[in-house]
Design a protein around this motif. Structure first.
Motif, PDB file in Angstrom:
ATOM      1  N   SER A  79       0.837  -1.199   0.000  1.00 60.28           N
ATOM      2  CA  SER A  79       0.000   0.000   0.000  1.00 60.28           C
ATOM      3  C   SER A  79       0.873   1.251   0.000  1.00 60.28           C
ATOM      4  N   GLU A  80       0.502   2.221  -0.849  1.00 65.70           N
ATOM      5  CA  GLU A  80       1.208   3.512  -0.891  1.00 65.70           C
ATOM      6  C   GLU A  80       0.402   4.510  -0.092  1.00 65.70           C
ATOM      7  N   PRO A  81       1.030   5.238   0.834  1.00 65.75           N
ATOM      8  CA  PRO A  81       0.235   6.183   1.627  1.00 65.75           C
ATOM      9  C   PRO A  81      -0.367   7.293   0.770  1.00 65.75           C
ATOM     10  N   ALA A  82      -1.654   7.570   0.984  1.00 64.85           N
ATOM     11  CA  ALA A  82      -2.310   8.674   0.279  1.00 64.85           C
ATOM     12  C   ALA A  82      -1.835   9.992   0.872  1.00 64.85           C
ATOM     13  N   LYS A  83      -2.142  11.098   0.173  1.00 61.11           N
ATOM     14  CA  LYS A  83      -1.610  12.385   0.617  1.00 61.11           C
ATOM     15  C   LYS A  83      -2.637  13.242   1.364  1.00 61.11           C
ATOM     16  N   PHE A  84      -3.938  12.829   1.325  1.00 60.24           N
ATOM     17  CA  PHE A  84      -4.958  13.715   1.893  1.00 60.24           C
ATOM     18  C   PHE A  84      -4.766  13.885   3.402  1.00 60.24           C
ATOM     19  N   SER A  85      -5.108  15.058   3.926  1.00 57.48           N
ATOM     20  CA  SER A  85      -4.951  15.280   5.360  1.00 57.48           C
ATOM     21  C   SER A  85      -6.190  15.924   5.982  1.00 57.48           C
TER      22      SER A  85
END
Lengths: 382, 489
Positions: A79-85
């Protein structure tokens, strides 16, 4: 419900039959709140289940999302970490929706609360006074007064390192000597207070619980739908024997209730007259032992020696061996600033005469003193 | 102080590190040393308090009294809370006094607490000492956060752990004096003839409960807010993703702190408040679910589409989120006044507050120990033992506390040393869980000691996904941490 079903299947068909035909009010009590025997208690039960299911569903959604994420979004699965915060929309949604759910819970809760707090138009009023560690009930309409304390069988089994197995005692810790008798289908108002520390009167089947506070009066009400025996306990830590002051209510038909009240009045009358006659020592000793076992034993212990540094001994002291007047005075008026309470309203003349006689002759005190009820009667007048 | 002396003292510090031996710990003003002292003290108190809790659970293993008498039992229930803070030695000593230790529960309600023997003034002075200690510590934290942030570290860039401590410290400063006032009134009622809480003299025992819970409810958030902060640091690290909704986390924490001041009477719904009072406290209490829910949703969203690994700190943090939420559910049920009358002072309440404080606060603190231990000691802890500690703790903590929901609903009051026989099964299960959980904590001690004594060297970064200034210095951190000051962009 699921647990209840599991429980039933464990015991099979016979268990189920026994379960359904069981008259014990406790039998179906082991996993969930009781539905009770009043309108209010059924309301409370329904609300409890409603909120429980809301919690379960929120739990399913939240924990479900977490579990899905923990399985899918692992580094070991690439899994690649998403960027949304953040997401304003999501945050507004999960603020507004819970708020809406809360409103659906709050409205019926407030309505039930309004009904629970309306003690007007009651037909029977019982004054409940909490004492360390027993209950006093006074029927304000008829003047009948009873004291209700832990049944001696339970007390014996509960003693530290007792030989009696609690499992062999009927309704261990939930049985009393004198139960509260109440009529069904009548609105009953309770007024509550206490003589020493705060206690709380609670019978789960009625879904009412309120503190009994020294110097203050609280009230609450119930209306029982079914005849039966209902049990509860003190629900506010009130000292050493907090766990040993149960509540038992016998709910009867109105006619049985009236008969019981008349019988109580008659026996109170007989008691009052007995104070005038001369009592024999044996008679006083026997009664005194009973009174001691109900009112005194919790602190002063079966051997009369009390608990060092907490409750004084009654063996061989000057008060018990010599000073009769002082001895009676302590029982009548208590000792201020200690847990020795005044028994002048709790015990009648014969009771006090008997317990004084008993204490002066038990455990090797052997003074030979016999105190007559008439002496107590005279001392009250002073 | 002039520029010269500042330079001079700086040089001094560089020349010699901490003084050797015991004096280092007595005279230290170094924040890491003081923190170390606090942590060791807490760990010792954790074991002493836990031992007392096991005495309680042993007595409750079966009906009838086997081990302790009821008075001793009540003393244990009081001790296990107050033992934690300073003043513990004074507090413990009361167990051996005439009349025994205070036996009125940690809530020390009058008139019952006034029946305490010689122990009462010791109880009150130890609460004063704890209060002074807490207020000093809290002022220190507020002053540090306001004045000593690194250049560029604005409030809204602070780590959430710092934010939660900032708010917690304000709560402490606000409520500890209230408690001190309440217990001082107890003291004067007992020894100087006042009647603040005695109806016979015009006082009111319920007033004590109002004052106590005005302290007591913020106090429970004092226990949990730092845990929120810890978890908000750990979950992003092991999800390798930024914390979701940072600013809403800050506002939610502040809202919870604000609400904590206007919900206190939900602890005392059965005292006979006026109807409007009951409705007000029911509504405000239910409102707490909103900001608390925001926090839980944010943690889950932080994990969502991350790249998670499950080292011990992450396991404890996830355990925290799940089990704290379970405690939150029962909290919501308890908020509703009409059904609270059934739950009040039963084991259902005991289950509730243990879920939020044991797999809640304690799990978060343990997570923090594992998370920062490599930075603290310079060595990695034993991951296998850490995971074993997590799984044993999680399994046993549920065996311990979940059955308490059932016996509570079935009608078992709390704070009783003996119970009716139909409660036996679940009490025995809980006792087994208690011993399992208690012994599992020995693993924590083993891991910490092992890690201090050695282990593979920790890097400065320690965790791949960690962000924050502490990960930019060596492991263990140098005695004066930063020189020169770091600049936050």
């Amino acid at each position: 419900m699921a647990q209840l079903n599991a429980r039933l299947s464990k015991f099979g068909l016979f268990g189920l039959l026994a379960y359904i035909t069981s008259s014990s009010a406790w039998a179906d009590w082991e996993l969930n709140l009781t539905q009770g025997v009043t309108d209010i208690s059924r309301d409370v039960y329904d609300m409890h289940m409603f909120v429980l299911w809301i919690c379960v569903w929120i739990g399913v959604v939240v924990f479900g999302a977490m579990t899905y994420s923990m399985i899918k979004h692992r580094k070991s699965r690439g899994s690649e970490p998403a960027k949304f915060s953040h997401s304003t929309l999501a945050e507004v949604i999960w603020t507004v929706i819970p708020f809406g759910i809360l409103v659906t819970m709050a409205v019926p809760a407030a309505n039930t609360l309004v009904r629970m707090e309306d003690t007007s138009d009651s037909e029977v009023t019982v004054k409940i006074t909490g004492h360390q560690w027993k209950w006093e009930y006074e029927y304000l309409d008829s003047g009948v007064r009873i004291i209700s304390s832990l049944h001696p069988d339970s007390r014996e089994a509960a003693a530290l390192n007792s030989d009696v197995d609690p499992n062999t005692v009927d309704n261990y810790l939930l049985e009393v000597d004198n139960p509260l008798v109440l009529p069904v289908d009548k609105k009953i108002r309770f007024v509550l207070t206490a003589s020493d520390v705060i206690h709380a009167w609670w019978v789960p089947e009625f879904a009412i619980k309120k503190d009994a506070i020294p110097g203050f009066i609280n009230d609450m009400w119930t209306q029982i739908d079914e005849e039966g025996i209902y049990r509860g306990q003190c629900a506010e830590l009130c000292g050493r024997d907090h766990g040993f002051m149960p509540i038992v209510v016998h709910a009867t038909s109105e006619s049985e209730y009236e008969d019981w009240i008349q019988a109580q009045l008659a026996s109170a009358e007989a008691e009052a007259q007995s104070a005038d006659r001369e009592w024999a020592m044996d008679e006083l000793m026997e009664r005194g032992e009973g009174v001691y076992g109900t009112y005194c034993v919790a602190c002063h212990q079966p051997n009369g020696q009390g608990i060092q540094g907490v409750f004084p001994t009654l063996v061989g002291t000057d008060l018990v061996l010599n000073d009769v007047g002082g001895h009676i005075n302590v029982i009548l008026n208590g000792v201020e600033g200690t847990s020795m309470q005044a028994f002048s309203t709790t015990l009648n003349d014969a009771d006090i005469a008997a317990v004084v006689t008993y204490e002066r002759n038990a455990w090797g005190n052997d003074t030979g003193d016999v105190v007559q009820p008439s002496t107590i009667k005279d001392m009250r007048v002073q | 102080m002039n520029a010269y002396s500042v330079d001079h003292s700086h040089d001094d510090h560089h020349d010699h590190g901490p003084p050797p031996g015991l004096m280092r710990w007595v005279t230290t003003t170094n924040h890491k040393d003081i923190g170390t002292l606090y942590l060791w003290f807490s760990l010792i108190m954790f074991f002493i308090g836990g031992f007392m809790a096991l005495i309680i659970r042993s007595e409750l293993f079966q009906p009838g009294l086997q081990i302790v008498d009821p008075h001793f039992f009540n003393q244990m229930t009081t001790m296990s809370f107050w033992i934690l803070p300073f003043g513990f030695a004074m507090m413990l000593s009361t167990l051996f006094m005439d009349g025994g230790g205070p036996a009125s529960g940690w809530t020390i309600y009058p008139p019952l607490v006034l029946q305490t023997g010689d122990a009462l003034p010791f109880l009150i002075f130890s609460i004063h000492i704890l209060g002074v200690s807490s207020i000093m510590g809290a002022i220190n934290i507020v002053a540090t956060i306001m004045n000593m942030r690194a250049p560029g570290m604005t409030y809204m860039k602070m780590p959430l752990f710092v934010w939660t401590w900032f708010i917690t410290a304000y709560l402490l400063i606000a409520v500890m004096p209230v408690l001190a006032g309440a217990v001082t009134m107890l003291l004067t009622d007992k020894f100087f003839g006042t009647s603040f809480f005695d109806a016979a003299g015009g006082g009111d025992p319920v007033m004590f409960q109002h004052i106590f819970w005005f302290f007591g409810h913020p106090e429970v958030y004092i226990l949990i807010l730092p845990a929120f902060g810890i978890v908000s640091e750990i979950i992003p690290t092991f999800s390798r993703k930024q914390l979701f909704g940072y600013s809403s986390m800050v506002y939610a924490t502040a809202s919870i702190a604000f609400l904590s001041f206007i919900v206190w009477a939900h602890h005392m719904f059965t005292v006979g408040m006026p109807l409007v009072g009951e409705i007000f406290f029911m509504f405000t209490t239910m409102l707490i679910a909103v900001p608390t829910g925001v926090k839980v949703f944010n943690w889950v969203s932080t994990m969502w589409r991350g790249a998670m690994t499950f080292e011990t700190p992450m396991l404890f943090a996830i355990g925290f989120v799940i089990m704290f939420t379970i405690g939150g559910f029962s909290g919501l049920m308890l908020a509703m006044t009409p059904i609270d009358f059934q739950y009040h002072d039963t084991y259902f309440v005991v289950a509730h507050f243990h879920y939020v404080l044991v797999p809640g606060a304690i799990f978060a603190i343990v997570a923090a120990v594992y998370y920062w231990l490599p930075k603290w000691t310079g060595n990695m802890y034993d991951e296998k033992l850490g995971k074993a500690h997590f799984w044993l703790s999680t399994i046993f903590v549920n065996i311990l506390f979940f059955p308490m929901h059932f016996v509570g609903l079935a009608g078992m009051p709390r704070r009783i040393p003996d119970y009716a026989v139909q409660f036996t099964d679940f009490n025995q299960i809980a006792t087994i869980g208690a011993f399992g959980f208690g012994f599992a904590q020995i693993l924590l001690l083993v891991v910490v000691v092992k890690c201090i004594r050695g282990g593979s060297r920790a890097t400065d970064q320690v965790w791949e996904g960690a962000h924050g200034l502490e990960w930019s210095v060596a492991s263990p951190a140098p005695y004066h941490t930063f020189s020169p000051q770091p600049v936050v962009k």
